[in-house]
Design an enzyme around this catalytic site. Sequence first.
Site, mmCIF file in Angstrom:
data_model
loop_
_atom_site.group_PDB
_atom_site.id
_atom_site.type_symbol
_atom_site.label_atom_id
_atom_site.label_comp_id
_atom_site.label_asym_id
_atom_site.label_seq_id
_atom_site.Cartn_x
_atom_site.Cartn_y
_atom_site.Cartn_z
ATOM 1 C CG ASP A 88 -1.797 -1.283 1.173
ATOM 2 O OD1 ASP A 88 -2.428 -1.527 0.134
ATOM 3 O OD2 ASP A 88 -1.791 -2.049 2.153
ATOM 4 C CD GLU A 108 -0.354 -9.518 1.881
ATOM 5 O OE1 GLU A 108 -1.030 -9.411 0.857
ATOM 6 O OE2 GLU A 108 -0.187 -8.588 2.685
HETATM 7 C C1 A5P Z 1 -3.083 -7.349 0.826
HETATM 8 O O1 A5P Z 1 -3.357 -7.702 2.127
HETATM 9 C C2 A5P Z 1 -2.215 -6.162 0.805
HETATM 10 O O2 A5P Z 1 -1.089 -6.233 1.621
HETATM 11 C C3 A5P Z 1 -1.812 -5.820 -0.603
HETATM 12 O O3 A5P Z 1 -0.529 -6.272 -0.892
HETATM 13 C C4 A5P Z 1 -1.863 -4.386 -0.747
HETATM 14 O O4 A5P Z 1 -3.113 -3.933 -0.236
HETATM 15 C C5 A5P Z 1 -1.668 -3.935 -2.183
HETATM 16 O O5 A5P Z 1 -2.807 -4.171 -2.952
HETATM 17 P P1 A5P Z 1 -2.976 -3.575 -4.408
HETATM 18 O O6 A5P Z 1 -1.920 -4.182 -5.237
HETATM 19 O O7 A5P Z 1 -4.366 -4.007 -4.803
HETATM 20 O O8 A5P Z 1 -2.870 -2.092 -4.298
#
Ligand code: A5P
Length: 231
Positions: A88, A108
């Site tokens: 993010d 993650e």
């Molecule tokens: C998922 O839990 C998140 O850590 C994502 O890696 C993060 O929100 C990035 O998402 P986008 O690629 O959709 O922006």
Amino acid sequence: MRAGSSVEDAKRRAGEAAAQLVEPGMFIGLGSGSTARAFVEALGVRVGAGLQITAVATSSATATLATSVGITLMNLDRPIDLAIDGADAIERSSLTALKGLGGALVREKIVAHAARRFVLIGDEGKVAGRLMERAGKVPLPVEVLPFGWPETQRRLASLGVPQPRHENGRLYLSDNGNYILDLHDCDYQDPERLGNQIKAMTGVVDHGLFVGLASSAIIADASGVTVLNRG
Ligand code: A5P
């Protein structure tokens, strides 16, 4: 070109570039979110063309996608050769990342720790000189155990404004069966210290600050793809 579609193009380019890092026989960590989806789709194309790999998924959504494009999934029971994931927000020189708006931050982070090489992917809009610049814009997701969560929320309030995440009118439930408190207005001046303070709180499972984990980041914009290495 609309701004939205150029961001989508950038995500696709970053995902495709990351898929080129994958070598035959590797055990791959598959991230979550829309940029990771572009990576999984690009990797699926390579698998369809004969590349033999195995992978572990960081969310049920990614697992469903990976299976649909022909990627063989395994349990996480050994080190990962390469993990690729979105973020993010990414701090340009340290590659400290804010993650978890998609709700998959715990798996993650487990995958990132298990990886010999962890590479972030994103569009240029995710990159900040200092993570501090994103304070007030990007909350810090904190996954907490459901038991006594209002009490955990009360303690987290010493570090920001923790707001329970909702989905379809109910408290959001992670793949792990936990709740997420989005911590707004926290001080990102010292991300490692902030992360340690949160992690030390009873009831907290983990948080979305990824410090010292990524070795590089593949960042795409309208003009192409740039690789950032941790300084
Ligand atoms: C998922 O839990 C998140 O850590 C994502 O890696 C993060 O929100 C990035 O998402 P986008 O690629 O959709 O922006």
